[in-house]
Scaffold this active site. Sequence first.
Site, PDB file in Angstrom:
ATOM      1  N   LYS A  11      38.271  22.764  45.284  1.00  0.00           N
ATOM      2  CA  LYS A  11      39.621  23.347  45.208  1.00  0.00           C
ATOM      3  C   LYS A  11      40.520  22.863  46.341  1.00  0.00           C
ATOM      4  O   LYS A  11      41.658  23.292  46.456  1.00  0.00           O
ATOM      5  CB  LYS A  11      39.529  24.878  45.219  1.00  0.00           C
ATOM      6  CG  LYS A  11      39.553  25.460  43.811  1.00  0.00           C
ATOM      7  CD  LYS A  11      39.578  26.968  43.817  1.00  0.00           C
ATOM      8  CE  LYS A  11      40.972  27.544  43.816  1.00  0.00           C
ATOM      9  NZ  LYS A  11      40.944  29.019  43.838  1.00  0.00           N
ATOM     10  N   ARG A  29      46.700  44.433  42.843  1.00  0.00           N
ATOM     11  CA  ARG A  29      48.017  44.549  43.477  1.00  0.00           C
ATOM     12  C   ARG A  29      49.070  45.006  42.490  1.00  0.00           C
ATOM     13  O   ARG A  29      49.943  45.788  42.813  1.00  0.00           O
ATOM     14  CB  ARG A  29      48.430  43.191  44.064  1.00  0.00           C
ATOM     15  CG  ARG A  29      47.587  42.776  45.244  1.00  0.00           C
ATOM     16  CD  ARG A  29      47.761  41.329  45.550  1.00  0.00           C
ATOM     17  NE  ARG A  29      47.318  40.522  44.416  1.00  0.00           N
ATOM     18  CZ  ARG A  29      47.106  39.207  44.453  1.00  0.00           C
ATOM     19  NH1 ARG A  29      47.345  38.540  45.556  1.00  0.00           N
ATOM     20  NH2 ARG A  29      46.686  38.551  43.398  1.00  0.00           N
TER      21      ARG A  29
HETATM   22  O1  PNS Z   1      40.099  35.385  46.022  1.00  0.00           O
HETATM   23  P1  PNS Z   1      40.037  34.952  44.596  1.00  0.00           P
HETATM   24  O2  PNS Z   1      40.308  33.468  44.497  1.00  0.00           O
HETATM   25  O3  PNS Z   1      40.875  35.785  43.690  1.00  0.00           O
HETATM   26  O4  PNS Z   1      38.505  35.180  44.140  1.00  0.00           O
HETATM   27  C1  PNS Z   1      38.079  34.797  42.873  1.00  0.00           C
HETATM   28  C2  PNS Z   1      36.554  34.828  42.787  1.00  0.00           C
HETATM   29  C3  PNS Z   1      35.928  34.031  43.907  1.00  0.00           C
HETATM   30  C4  PNS Z   1      36.074  36.256  42.861  1.00  0.00           C
HETATM   31  C5  PNS Z   1      36.173  34.220  41.400  1.00  0.00           C
HETATM   32  O5  PNS Z   1      36.784  32.972  41.236  1.00  0.00           O
HETATM   33  C6  PNS Z   1      34.675  34.060  41.255  1.00  0.00           C
HETATM   34  O6  PNS Z   1      33.972  35.014  41.064  1.00  0.00           O
HETATM   35  N1  PNS Z   1      34.207  32.801  41.379  1.00  0.00           N
HETATM   36  C7  PNS Z   1      32.789  32.464  41.399  1.00  0.00           C
HETATM   37  C8  PNS Z   1      32.354  31.837  40.078  1.00  0.00           C
HETATM   38  C9  PNS Z   1      32.170  32.900  39.022  1.00  0.00           C
HETATM   39  O7  PNS Z   1      31.410  33.842  39.151  1.00  0.00           O
HETATM   40  N2  PNS Z   1      32.916  32.728  37.893  1.00  0.00           N
HETATM   41  C10 PNS Z   1      32.862  33.619  36.779  1.00  0.00           C
HETATM   42  C11 PNS Z   1      33.682  34.856  37.009  1.00  0.00           C
HETATM   43  S1  PNS Z   1      33.519  35.955  35.666  1.00  0.00           S
END
Ligand code: PNS
Length: 162
Positions: free
Chosen positions: A41, A94
């Site tokens: 990213k 939020r």
């Molecule tokens: O701070 P963010 O970017 O809103 O966090 C998002 C996060 C890290 C919680 C989400 O992208 C995530 O869980 N990523 C890990 C991969 C994963 O589990 N993907 C499926 C989610 S259902």
Amino acid sequence: MRRAIFPGSFDPLTNGHLDIIRRSAPLFDEMVVAVLNNPDKNPMFSVGERCEMIREVLPSVDTASCTMLVESFSGLTAHFARDRGASAIVRGLRAVSDYEYELRMALMNRRLVPGVETVFLMAGEEYSYVSSTLMKQVFELGGRVEGLIPELVEARMRSKQT
Ligand code: PNS
């Protein structure tokens, strides 16, 4: 032992994240701030830098009697929660616009690991528009972000510019 994880990118940590940590800490005995290792990213801060900043800032937050840990993880959040023995995934809401994305994640995470529930907390109104992405954009374009991110984080962002 009630253990939760609070997952996110934290690139960078904002006062909105700290607000959710402060609100959720009294609900749990232990909480792992789980920093996603997402090199593709192109983050502003490496996962190590993000963990370090969170560790440095956390002592300034009233986390009641909750033991706070900071760890990085790769892969699925639900699997990390399961592997750490957590019963809950904490996420902040939020505004209504967060809801659809968060609902999809919560339902998918619950399908992946049925024993782990997502717990949503309402962010403080003063942080309802604060996101890491917005903070980086405003900062990079010379706008003021004081009061919205921890001072230490702002200083590290400044040092990235030089
Ligand atoms: O701070 P963010 O970017 O809103 O966090 C998002 C996060 C890290 C919680 C989400 O992208 C995530 O869980 N990523 C890990 C991969 C994963 O589990 N993907 C499926 C989610 S259902």
